[in-house]
Structure formats: C-alpha cells, structure tokens
Scaffold this motif. Structure first.
Motif, PDB file in Angstrom:
ATOM      1  N   GLN A 269      36.880 -35.443 125.218  1.00  0.00           N
ATOM      2  CA  GLN A 269      35.794 -35.011 126.116  1.00  0.00           C
ATOM      3  C   GLN A 269      36.181 -33.758 126.898  1.00  0.00           C
ATOM      4  O   GLN A 269      35.974 -33.669 128.113  1.00  0.00           O
ATOM      5  CB  GLN A 269      35.410 -36.137 127.068  1.00  0.00           C
ATOM      6  N   ASN A 280      25.687 -34.760 125.108  1.00  0.00           N
ATOM      7  CA  ASN A 280      26.882 -35.580 124.963  1.00  0.00           C
ATOM      8  C   ASN A 280      26.493 -37.011 125.295  1.00  0.00           C
ATOM      9  O   ASN A 280      26.255 -37.342 126.466  1.00  0.00           O
ATOM     10  CB  ASN A 280      27.986 -35.092 125.901  1.00  0.00           C
ATOM     11  N   PRO A 287      35.199 -42.004 127.467  1.00  0.00           N
ATOM     12  CA  PRO A 287      35.162 -41.249 126.208  1.00  0.00           C
ATOM     13  C   PRO A 287      35.017 -42.185 125.003  1.00  0.00           C
ATOM     14  O   PRO A 287      35.380 -43.369 125.083  1.00  0.00           O
ATOM     15  CB  PRO A 287      36.507 -40.527 126.189  1.00  0.00           C
TER      16      PRO A 287
END
Length: 346
Positions: A269, A280, A287
C-alpha cells in the motif's frame, strides 16, 4: 508519415484487406467515449476509413514536392487527419506533436488570413529588402552557412532512415544514431483483433485458494476495468501505467516482470504507487494479504442493447489467471534477485 503507411502495408494483412478499422477502436490502447460509437460504424465506413488512412500516409506526403498549393493542401489534410485521430482515441500527445511539422506547410500569405490588415502590413514592411547594392550583413552570412551545414548533416544522417523505408524488412520506432536526431516511426503495423485486460485483485483472506475468499479489484485511472465506467477522455495527457497494462495484457507476466513489482507495491500500500490508480478497495483498511492478476477478454457493449441499458460500456469474459496469488513475504526473494527495493508496509 510515409513510414507509418509503409509499415502498415507491409505488416498486418488486415491493412491490405481494408478490415483493420473493424477492430481498431475497440482494441486501441485507451479508447475514449467516441471510440465506443465509432466501433459500431457500418462495415463500408470502416473500409472507407482504411482507404483514407492509406491515402493520407502513402500518397499525401508526396504533395510536398508538387508546389505551393499542394504543400498547403498537404498541411490541411495532415492536420485534419490528426484531429480525427485525437477525437477518436486517447493516443496521448502523439497526434498533437504530429500537427506541429504540418504547420510549416503554410507560408505567410496563407497564414495572413488569420491576422488583421494592420499586422499584415507591419509584417510586410519588416520583410522588405534593404538598400540595393548593400552587402549582406555578417549575421546573415553566418546564418546561411549554419542552415546549409545543418541541412547537409540531416541529409547524411537520414541515409539509413531512407534505406529502412525502402527495405522490405522495415523497422519501426528506431533511432540510427546515438543523439536520436533522425528516427523511424510507424504505429499500428499490426492490429490486435480482440481486447484483453489484466485485472489486479486483492483479498484479505488468509487462504487465497479458499472459494469463499472475497477478491476486490483495483481500478486504474483510464484503462478498462469497471464495466459501467465510461471510457475516459484525457488526450493529450498520458497515463503511462495504463498503456503498459495494455501491452502486458497480450503478453505474459514473465515478459513483464514489472507487473509483479507493481503487485508488491500494492501489497505494501505504498502511497506513491496508489496515486497512479483511480480506486483502492483497501483504503482505510488493513493492506491486502494476497494479490492476483486475472485475464479477461473485453468487448464494447452494443449501444442501445441489453448491457448498455444496464449501464455497461463493456462486457467481459474470464480467460483465466494472468499470474497466481502472491503475498509480500513470498515476493522477498523475487525482489532480492532483481536488486529491487523490498516494499515495506507503512
């Protein structure tokens, strides 16, 4: 321009069969909204487009040798051609740059129509010759010598370029000297007949092979992904990563190791990498534990058809895995073997 035309005639047979435009709008690197509708043009219009392309690239360049009026016509046709390409696809700054040399086809008389009479009169006074019998200024002589010298240099350096144009084994997009003063150019010598896309997906599941694992897609800024997202309009801006993803889609990840590098950055990330993406799915969360690449075949939906009425610009069908699920720990040796900095989660 002549090189671009020759590489097409010598390349993909669809240019000779006048069928390349049946595919171009859908399979070009980054289509725009106009591409969506142009793709559905009648077959005879696509044949006409291909003939016009051959005329502009193979015949019109010779207009430069046929006198002032034909030179001006050459400039007009080339600029119009580039404008049509700009409208029908996101080919970055390529077509905008191609317009620039065409501007040299217009002399002062032809460009004078764009300016007022007072400005034209002022320009005419500046161009009037000086006193008859006066010796040319030193600066004028130096400029003439430099112009001739530069012309001779370009002529000499262009010999391999011309030989390449005449060769049946013509090479495109190549430079023949270290300074890259003269180069060959040629785009779309071959046309991909179907569009494939690599879709990057991440999951928080501990086991990537768990059938209940939820895989969420990373969306790029311009390349096709979300079926309901309208194709972007960005020319002359250039999203280089999106273009690289287009090339990667009709090759393998072994030929494009950088895509595994990208996956590692997304696993960590890293903000700099995430800034290159549109969305995202793990923003504000932990993550992803795993990332994989999935390979899909994309096609434009039919305007007014079932999928279009459902808000879909694209329809897609899964081909298979592009690269298997990877995690950050498993990529450590891959990064070390290539002397790449190992991504660190923030």
């Amino acid at each position: 321009m002549l090189g671009a035309g020759l590489i097409k005639i010598r390349g993909d047979r669809c240019w000779r069969e006048l069928t390349c435009m049946d595919y171009h709008y859908e399979t070009q690197p980054v289509p725009n909204p106009i591409s969506y509708f142009m793709h559905r043009s009648p077959w005879w219009f696509h044949r006409f487009e291909t003939l016009v392309n051959h005329f502009i690239e193979l015949l019109v360049p010779f207009f430069l040798l046929l006198g002032r009026r034909m030179v001006i016509l050459h400039g007009l046709l080339q600029i119009l051609f580039q404008v049509l390409l700009i409208i029908s696809g996101n080919l970055s700054f390529l077509n905008w740059l191609t317009v620039v040399p065409s501007l040299a086809c217009f002399d002062d008389a032809s460009l004078g129509l764009l300016f007022g009479s007072r400005l034209r009169e002022r320009a005419a006074r500046l161009q009037r010759p000086g006193t008859q019998g006066q010796s040319p200024a030193l600066g004028s002589c130096v400029r003439s010598v430099l112009n001739v010298s530069l012309g001779l240099l370009i002529t000499y350096l262009s010999i391999p370029v011309v030989l390449n144009l005449l060769s049946s084994r013509q090479v495109m997009n190549t430079s023949f000297n270290s300074l890259r003063i003269v180069n060959t150019y040629g785009a779309f010598g071959s046309i991909t007949k179907e569009r494939t896309e690599v879709i990057l997906q991440g999951t928080s599941s501990l086991d990537p092979n768990d059938p209940t694992a939820v895989w969420e897609e990373f969306e790029f800024k311009c390349k096709p992904g979300d079926l309901r997202r309208r194709p972007c309009l960005i020319s002359p801006y250039h999203y280089r990563l999106d273009w690289l993803m287009w090339f990667a889609a009709f090759q393998t990840y072994e030929q494009n190791e950088w895509i595994i590098h990208l996956a590692g950055k997304l696993l960590a990330q890293e903000e700099e990498t995430l800034s290159l993406l549109a969305t995202n799915p793990f923003a504000g969360r932990d993550p992803p534990r795993w990332i994989r690449g999935e390979h899909f075949r994309y096609k434009f939906s039919q305007p007014g058809g079932k999928h279009a009425r459902d808000g879909k610009w694209w329809i897609r069908k899964r081909i298979g895995p592009y690269f298997p699920p990877v995690n950050l720990q498993g990529l450590r040796k891959f990064f070390e073997d290539r002397s790449w900095p190992y991504p660190v989660q923030g």
